[in-house]
Structures are given as C-alpha cells and as structure tokens.
Scaffold this active site. Structure first.
Site, PDB file in Angstrom:
ATOM      1  N   ASP A  81      50.388   7.531  31.399  1.00  0.00           N
ATOM      2  CA  ASP A  81      50.212   7.427  29.942  1.00  0.00           C
ATOM      3  C   ASP A  81      51.257   8.280  29.227  1.00  0.00           C
ATOM      4  OD1 ASP A  81      48.771   6.966  27.359  1.00  0.00           O
ATOM      5  OD2 ASP A  81      48.550   9.134  27.526  1.00  0.00           O
TER       6      ASP A  81
ATOM      7  N   SER B 243      45.259   4.216  26.227  1.00  0.00           N
ATOM      8  CA  SER B 243      45.883   5.538  26.332  1.00  0.00           C
ATOM      9  C   SER B 243      44.823   6.641  26.199  1.00  0.00           C
ATOM     10  CB  SER B 243      46.942   5.668  25.233  1.00  0.00           C
ATOM     11  OG  SER B 243      47.326   6.998  25.035  1.00  0.00           O
TER      12      SER B 243
ATOM     13  N   HIS C  56      35.284  12.971  21.795  1.00  0.00           N
ATOM     14  CA  HIS C  56      36.725  12.873  21.565  1.00  0.00           C
ATOM     15  C   HIS C  56      36.965  12.471  20.114  1.00  0.00           C
ATOM     16  CE1 HIS C  56      40.954  12.162  22.356  1.00  0.00           C
ATOM     17  NE2 HIS C  56      40.845  11.088  21.598  1.00  0.00           N
TER      18      HIS C  56
ATOM     19  N   LYS D  91      42.773   9.201  29.556  1.00  0.00           N
ATOM     20  CA  LYS D  91      42.649  10.654  29.642  1.00  0.00           C
ATOM     21  C   LYS D  91      41.184  11.076  29.579  1.00  0.00           C
ATOM     22  CE  LYS D  91      45.720  10.428  26.523  1.00  0.00           C
ATOM     23  NZ  LYS D  91      46.741  10.411  25.504  1.00  0.00           N
TER      24      LYS D  91
ATOM     25  N   ARG E 140      56.607   4.300  23.970  1.00  0.00           N
ATOM     26  CA  ARG E 140      56.024   3.660  22.773  1.00  0.00           C
ATOM     27  C   ARG E 140      56.521   4.346  21.512  1.00  0.00           C
ATOM     28  NH1 ARG E 140      50.009   4.548  23.764  1.00  0.00           N
ATOM     29  NH2 ARG E 140      49.774   3.681  21.699  1.00  0.00           N
TER      30      ARG E 140
HETATM   31  N1  URA Z   1      46.302   9.313  21.001  1.00  0.00           N
HETATM   32  C1  URA Z   1      46.534   9.000  22.300  1.00  0.00           C
HETATM   33  O1  URA Z   1      46.181   9.752  23.191  1.00  0.00           O
HETATM   34  N2  URA Z   1      47.164   7.846  22.578  1.00  0.00           N
HETATM   35  C2  URA Z   1      47.562   6.981  21.629  1.00  0.00           C
HETATM   36  O2  URA Z   1      48.101   5.956  21.959  1.00  0.00           O
HETATM   37  C3  URA Z   1      47.322   7.315  20.289  1.00  0.00           C
HETATM   38  C4  URA Z   1      46.682   8.494  20.004  1.00  0.00           C
END
Ligand code: URA
Length: 433
Positions: free
Chosen positions: A161, A183, A82, A187, A168
C-alpha cells in the site's frame, strides 16, 4: 501473464481476477512490473472502479505484503476505531479510555500526522515521557493490564500500500473510492481486532467532500471488513469545521482530558459517546440504549478518566496530565487573538485551511521529516452558525514564533466567511452504520 492484459481488461471495464491483481501488485512491489504500467492500471481503476470482489482481493494482497499482528495473546474482546482524518480529531484519546473502562480492549496502531490533519501518535507524544515505539511483548502486556495501548504503525504493515499510495499521489489517482477503501482496510485489518468502527469524515477539512462519497466509502470499507469476518460499523461525521475547539497536539490532549471529565465541547463529547457506544454495541451485542448507558456510567464514575491515567503511565507518560494538564503539557510562549472584521454569522469554515494554519504555527508536518512543535495550535471560539460582532475574538493562536503566527493568522482569517443572514449549522452525524 502480462501486465498489458491486466491493464487492458480494466481499461475495458472488466474485472481483474485475484491472480491478475496479485501478479500486478506483487510484481510492482518486487520491481518486476514498472511504474508506468501500474500507473496506467490505476488510471483505468480511477475511471472504471473496482468490484467488491476486486476491492477485497486488492486489500488482501496489500495486507499480505507485510506483517500482521495477531492479538491472540490479548484477552477479551479486541476493538479498534479508525478515522479517515480531520482537523481537531482527538476522538481516539477519549474513545479508547471509555471502551477500555467498559471492559473492552483497544490495542491500536496509529499514524503520525501529515498535511493538515494531526496524528494520534503526535498528540500522545506531546505528553512528557509518553512512548509509542513499543516492542510486541510490551504492547500485549499493556493491552492485557490496562485494556488500552496505542503504538506507532511501522513500515512493515502493508508495504505494498505504501508503494502504491506514493504512485497514486503522483498520478492523480488518490481520490478513487475503491482504492481508498482497500488502502485504509489493508492497514486496519493487519491488526486482528474483533470489532472495528470507522469514522468517515466529510466536509471542507476531509478527504471526502460530499456525504454521498463518504457514505459510499463507508459502505465499501464495511463490505471489505465483513468479508474478512470482522464485526464492523461506521459513522459518517461532519468535518466542515474543526471538531471541538482545539487544534494542535498538547492543546488537543488537554481537550480530551476535559472531555473525559465531562467538560468537553458538545460536538466532541457527542461524537465520542456515539463511537464508543457503537463499539460496545457491536462487541457485546447489546442495544444502542444499553451501550449509551455504559458509556455514560464510565464517564460519570470517573473510570474512563482513570483509565486514561493508567494508559499514560503504562506508556511512560506523566499521569498527572489528568489532574493538571497545563502544568504537565508543553506551553507556547505567546498567544494572539484573531478578531472578526465585521458583524454577522459564521457561514463557512474552510477546515482544511484551519488545519494548514495550525501546521504553519508548527503543530503539523508539511513533509514527513518535519519536526512538530507540540505546544502550538489554535483554539477556535466561533463555529458555524455562531453570531459575531466586529472585534469579537474568533480564535486564539498559541505560538512560539511570532512571524509564523502572523502568517497563520492571515490564513486563518481567509478560512472564515461571515454572512449577514443566520445559517443552520450542519449536523454532526450524517449516517450511522
Ligand atoms: N488514507 C489512506 O490510508 N489511504 C488512502 O488511500 C487515503 C487515505
């Protein structure tokens, strides 16, 4: 339980329990806890942060709010990577084939680009015929037959999220490390790979602007991954300039192919080898030297390149992109060079602005609904520390709309600073975990 008390505790610097976090987040997703209370809690987190336990709980709650993809039907050791997002980041397109050629399986969900960073899915879709919307059975079949499959992430992964991120975004609470870590990991962990390597970017083109912050984010995500029982590593890599030379979808595919052929730019080649080796090291339990040797072998033998071909064909794309990318990939109508206005050394690059310039050309999206022009983008000739003379080309813009190109050129020029004295370019890799 009352949302008020959950907020009060966090405001006073006390940790929230799993039950409290579940109450708040699940309640928010169901519409039972209002925006204004979750906003207040987010701001309290912004100032008081989350403990490692809270980060883990938060990740788990968001992860369990949606679908998870078990890879039990997929053979072999499943690996994933990632990136926190950068400009010219086509690392997945090179690392995927390398690790698959080395016998690992990468079954990956990826995102589309938004803002100044491009998404892997958009890059892959610039290959004619390439499909990223795959049914589960097809996803597993390609993973088993090729060892590499990349599909688009659906909205059913971690919906909590998604909702929280939108809040946010409008409450100035995106850039808090524990929130970012949970966050991203909510995922990433939704797909059950055995090994994960995170590429945390730092610099002018990245979310994280300092090495300290990026390192803290890497550590927080590693901690969450370990608590989840995954083998997990990370690199903190530099994003004070675009990675490689190409920025833009089809241009980046071409550069990835060149890198798999051994003709890629030095920085991209080095980072891809490092991340691949780290994945192999963690997956196979071998030394870093052995892992590096495996990477070198599959690149030199051409196995990694052939793996890329099989992957493209399996997902419906034109495999001859490997032999002649120029004749397969969409091409822009025109090109325009950006010239240096003075003699000197490239001393600063606002990589985000380079990304925005390429977005203006059409390579990225300002809004989710925007269409992408796969052919356009930027080829960067000069990087940090390079000597330039007045009139030297710094970059070439590939465009389909001349007006957009003029605007992109102006922005691009503002992104570069040229100094009289030479400068030391930044290291490509700041930390390896
Ligand atoms: N990428 C994400 O998936 N979440 C965040 O909070 C910041 C960057």
């Amino acid at each position: 339980m009352r949302a008020y008390d959950v907020i009060l505790k966090k405001r006073n610097g006390l940790p929230n329990s799993h039950e409290e976090l579940k109450f708040l987040i699940e309640g928010y997703v169901k519409g039972e806890v209002p925006d204004y209370q979750v906003s207040a809690w987010l701001m309290a987190v912004y100032f008081n942060h989350l403990t490692p336990e809270e980060r883990f709980d938060m990740t788990r709650i968001m992860l369990e709010s949606g679908d998870q993809i078990s890879l039990s039907e997929v053979n072999g050791i499943k690996v994933d990577k990632h990136s926190t997002g950068g400009v010219g980041d086509k690392v997945t397109l090179v690392v995927g084939p390398i690790v698959a050629a080395a016998g690992l399986t990468m079954a990956k969900l990826s995102g589309r680009g938004l803002g100044h960073t491009g998404g892997t899915i958009d890059k892959l879709e610039s290959i004619p015929g390439f499909r990223t919307a795959l049914k589960k059975e097809e996803f597993f079949k390609i993973a088993n037959e090729v060892g590499l499959v990349v599909a688009g992430q659906t909205a059913t992964v971690a919906p909590a999220d998604k909702k929280l991120y939108a809040l946010r975004d409008v409450t100035a609470t995106v850039d808090e490390i524990s929130l970012i870590a949970s966050s991203i990991m909510s995922k990433k962990l939704a797909i059950h790979s055995d090994v994960i390597v995170l590429d945390v970017k730092v610099g002018t083109g990245a979310f994280m602007k300092s090495i300290e912050e990026a390192t803290e984010l890497a550590r927080a995500m590693i901690d969450i991954g370990k608590r989840y029982g995954r083998k997990i590593g990370a690199v903190v890599s530099d994003m004070n300039q675009p990675l490689g030379k190409m920025v833009g979808n089809a241009l980046e595919v071409k550069e990835a192919v060149e890198t798999l052929k051994g003709n890629g730019p030095e920085d991209l080649d080095r980072l891809c080898r490092l991340i691949s080796a780290r994945l192999i090291e963690l997956a196979r339990g071998v030394s870093s030297e052995e892992a590096e040797k495996m990477v070198k072998d599959v690149l030199e033998s051409g196995e990694a390149l052939e793996k890329f071909r099989s992957f493209v064909i399996a997902q419906g794309g034109d495999g001859s992109v490997v032999d002649s990318p120029e004749s397969v990939l969409p091409a822009a109508k025109g090109t325009m060079e950006v010239l240096s206005s003075k003699d000197g050394y490239i001393s600063y690059i606002d990589a985000e602005q380079v990304g925005i310039s390429s977005m203006i050309l059409g390579a990225g999206r300002a809004k989710k609904e925007d269409a992408i022009d796969y052919a356009v983008g930027i080829e960067v000739f000069k990087k940090l520390g390079d000597r330039v003379l007045k009139g030297d080309p710094i970059a070439r813009l590939y465009f389909n709309d001349e007006e957009k190109a003029e605007k992109a050129k102006e922005l691009f020029l503002e992104a570069y600073k040229i100094s009289d004295a030479p400068i030391e370019p930044p290291s490509l890799v700041h930390e390896i975990f």
